[in-house]
Write a protein that holds these residues in place. Structure first.
Motif, PDB file in Angstrom:
ATOM      1  N   UNK A   1       0.679  -1.306   0.205  1.00 29.52           N
ATOM      2  CA  UNK A   1      -0.202   0.176  -0.257  1.00 29.52           C
ATOM      3  C   UNK A   1       0.598   1.020  -0.153  1.00 29.52           C
ATOM      4  N   UNK A   2       1.829   1.397  -0.074  1.00 30.86           N
ATOM      5  CA  UNK A   2       3.304   2.494   0.370  1.00 30.86           C
ATOM      6  C   UNK A   2       4.166   2.873  -0.547  1.00 30.86           C
ATOM      7  N   UNK A   3       3.611   3.621  -1.782  1.00 33.34           N
ATOM      8  CA  UNK A   3       3.957   3.834  -3.248  1.00 33.34           C
ATOM      9  C   UNK A   3       5.779   4.941  -2.952  1.00 33.34           C
ATOM     10  N   UNK A   4       5.908   5.022  -3.626  1.00 30.80           N
ATOM     11  CA  UNK A   4       6.471   5.970  -3.763  1.00 30.80           C
ATOM     12  C   UNK A   4       6.649   6.713  -5.454  1.00 30.80           C
ATOM     13  N   UNK A   5       7.113   7.896  -5.721  1.00 33.34           N
ATOM     14  CA  UNK A   5       7.112   9.463  -6.542  1.00 33.34           C
ATOM     15  C   UNK A   5       8.162   9.551  -7.695  1.00 33.34           C
ATOM     16  N   UNK A   6       8.037   9.802  -9.186  1.00 34.89           N
ATOM     17  CA  UNK A   6       9.028   9.709  -9.406  1.00 34.89           C
ATOM     18  C   UNK A   6       8.200  10.890 -10.791  1.00 34.89           C
ATOM     19  N   UNK A   7       9.323  11.742 -11.277  1.00 33.70           N
ATOM     20  CA  UNK A   7       9.172  12.996 -12.097  1.00 33.70           C
ATOM     21  C   UNK A   7       9.038  12.108 -13.341  1.00 33.70           C
ATOM     22  N   UNK A   8       8.042  12.896 -13.975  1.00 34.50           N
ATOM     23  CA  UNK A   8       7.849  12.469 -15.375  1.00 34.50           C
ATOM     24  C   UNK A   8       7.684  13.960 -16.597  1.00 34.50           C
ATOM     25  N   UNK A   9       8.460  13.791 -16.674  1.00 33.01           N
ATOM     26  CA  UNK A   9       8.679  15.346 -17.987  1.00 33.01           C
ATOM     27  C   UNK A   9       8.708  14.816 -19.077  1.00 33.01           C
ATOM     28  N   UNK A  10       8.549  13.539 -20.098  1.00 33.90           N
ATOM     29  CA  UNK A  10       8.875  13.634 -21.349  1.00 33.90           C
ATOM     30  C   UNK A  10       7.481  13.247 -22.362  1.00 33.90           C
ATOM     31  N   UNK A  11       8.181  14.029 -23.114  1.00 32.08           N
ATOM     32  CA  UNK A  11       6.536  14.365 -23.958  1.00 32.08           C
ATOM     33  C   UNK A  11       6.750  12.395 -24.835  1.00 32.08           C
ATOM     34  N   UNK A  12       7.585  11.505 -24.473  1.00 33.42           N
ATOM     35  CA  UNK A  12       7.990  10.181 -24.841  1.00 33.42           C
ATOM     36  C   UNK A  12       7.057   9.312 -24.993  1.00 33.42           C
ATOM     37  N   UNK A  13       6.741   8.510 -25.844  1.00 32.05           N
ATOM     38  CA  UNK A  13       5.893   7.101 -25.507  1.00 32.05           C
ATOM     39  C   UNK A  13       6.285   5.916 -24.964  1.00 32.05           C
ATOM     40  N   UNK A  14       5.459   5.345 -24.036  1.00 32.75           N
ATOM     41  CA  UNK A  14       6.163   4.107 -23.298  1.00 32.75           C
ATOM     42  C   UNK A  14       6.768   2.999 -24.671  1.00 32.75           C
ATOM     43  N   UNK A  15       6.015   3.167 -25.441  1.00 30.68           N
ATOM     44  CA  UNK A  15       6.363   2.078 -26.510  1.00 30.68           C
ATOM     45  C   UNK A  15       8.298   2.394 -26.816  1.00 30.68           C
ATOM     46  N   UNK A  16       8.349   4.121 -27.070  1.00 28.10           N
ATOM     47  CA  UNK A  16       8.782   4.015 -27.972  1.00 28.10           C
ATOM     48  C   UNK A  16      10.830   4.017 -26.442  1.00 28.10           C
ATOM     49  N   UNK A  17      10.222   4.496 -25.901  1.00 25.92           N
ATOM     50  CA  UNK A  17      11.335   4.492 -24.327  1.00 25.92           C
ATOM     51  C   UNK A  17      12.021   3.201 -24.331  1.00 25.92           C
ATOM     52  N   UNK A  18      10.944   2.390 -24.779  1.00 25.85           N
ATOM     53  CA  UNK A  18      11.373   0.902 -24.373  1.00 25.85           C
ATOM     54  C   UNK A  18      11.917   0.310 -25.568  1.00 25.85           C
ATOM     55  N   UNK A  19      11.400   0.246 -27.001  1.00 30.09           N
ATOM     56  CA  UNK A  19      12.352  -0.499 -28.036  1.00 30.09           C
ATOM     57  C   UNK A  19      14.029   0.751 -28.202  1.00 30.09           C
TER      58      UNK A  19
ATOM     59  N   UNK B   1      15.458   1.647 -24.683  1.00 25.46           N
ATOM     60  CA  UNK B   1      17.109   1.267 -24.349  1.00 25.46           C
ATOM     61  C   UNK B   1      16.799  -0.446 -24.862  1.00 25.46           C
ATOM     62  N   UNK B   2      15.771  -0.890 -24.844  1.00 25.11           N
ATOM     63  CA  UNK B   2      15.551  -2.349 -24.890  1.00 25.11           C
ATOM     64  C   UNK B   2      16.671  -2.974 -26.503  1.00 25.11           C
ATOM     65  N   UNK B   3      16.423  -1.246 -27.442  1.00 24.50           N
ATOM     66  CA  UNK B   3      16.408  -1.948 -28.569  1.00 24.50           C
ATOM     67  C   UNK B   3      15.792  -2.770 -29.401  1.00 24.50           C
ATOM     68  N   UNK B   4      14.612  -3.505 -29.319  1.00 17.78           N
ATOM     69  CA  UNK B   4      13.984  -4.114 -29.388  1.00 17.78           C
ATOM     70  C   UNK B   4      13.831  -4.084 -31.333  1.00 17.78           C
TER      71      UNK B   4
END
Length: 299
Positions: free
Chosen positions: A269-287, A289-292
């Protein structure tokens, strides 16, 4: 952007950021590149009228800059400069402050979870000062081992205490046996952690909006044992039935188990918080970094 909005996405909660006044920068220990980026952050902060302190534990004393323990910084936002390991360690240290963390990558470290690159810090700080960012609140995974409670960002693992010998484990979900046998171990990963150890062990990648955990066997003797996606509210119990096991998470050792002892794992039930700035989509970033799209992971 309106103040105070909150958007629930699976195990995450997204809310609007507000203008930041005070920063604390933690760095990858011993990294000259990370320390150089931290100094640039301090200089840019001064130009923007922000107060910036450097975390003494990770950076030591830096001439000309104010250095304090992160826990005493009273920062609105913590900035982690390094790789994913530095970010995760900073998240754990930030629990008492309850401040969001901005991850900044350096070239010498793998930083898939980080939000910006070292060369983008000036633009990132301007966005923080003006409140042009969002805060994503993400659930920890929680485990109880030998009466103690522990939290992890990426995963909790139960592995053989002896690296040259398999351990016999029984895994139950909501009281039902789903796996029993000899293996190097088993891990329970969050959606955020599904791109880390679990992925290397053959587990699937979960989108952060998927409200689930991944149960991934590590080198099971029975080859038909496969990863399993589990609703995050379900409780996973891992019991030692032969040999001895080590319980760990996010590179922290939580304890050791003998035959008949078990660990209970579930979403916290405990959470941590991350700052989000980018407009980059999740799938673009995944591809990226992981070079899919190139057919493989980075070397």
């Amino acid at each position: 952007m309106k103040r105070g909005w909150r958007l629930v996405i699976g195990v995450s909660v997204l809310r609007a950021g507000e203008g930041v006044k005070r920063l604390c920068v933690a760095v990858k220990p011993g990294s000259a590149e990370a320390l150089s980026v931290a100094k640039r952050i301090a200089e840019a902060s001064t130009e923007l009228g922000l107060t910036c302190v450097i975390d003494r534990e990770s950076a030591g004393e830096v001439p000309g800059l104010t250095c304090l323990p992160l826990e005493e910084s009273r920062a609105d936002v913590l900035v982690s400069v390094g790789g994913d390991g530095t970010l995760i360690y900073t998240i754990h240290r930030a629990r008492a402050l309850k401040a969001p963390v901005l991850g900044v990558s350096v070239s010498e470290s793998y930083g898939y979870l980080n939000e910006v690159e070292g060369g983008e810090v000036a633009e990132a700080l301007a966005a923080l000062a003006e409140g042009r960012f969002a805060v994503e609140e993400v659930s920890f995974v929680e485990c109880y081992a030998r009466g103690s409670r522990h939290l992890a960002v990426n995963e909790v693992m139960v592995v053989s205490e002896a690296p040259h010998r398999a351990v016999a484990l029984e895994v139950r979900i909501e009281g039902e046996v789903v796996l029993r046998g000899k293996m190097d171990g088993v891990l329970v990963a969050t959606a955020l952690g599904s791109t880390a150890y679990s992925l290397s062990a053959g587990g699937p990648i979960l989108h952060p909006e998927v409200d689930a955990l991944v149960l991934t066997p590590i080198c099971p003797v029975r080859q038909f044992a496969r990863p399993l996606v589990v609703p995050s509210g379900h409780r996973v119990e891992v019991r030692v039935v032969g040999g001895r096991a080590l319980v760990a998470g996010d590179s922290f050792e939580f304890g050791r188990l003998g035959v008949g002892e078990s660990v209970l794992i579930h979403r916290s039930s405990e959470r941590f918080a991350l700052v989000r700035l980018r407009g980059e989509g999740y799938y673009s970033k995944l591809s990226r970094y992981l070079r899919l799209s190139e057919g493989g992971l980075p070397g």
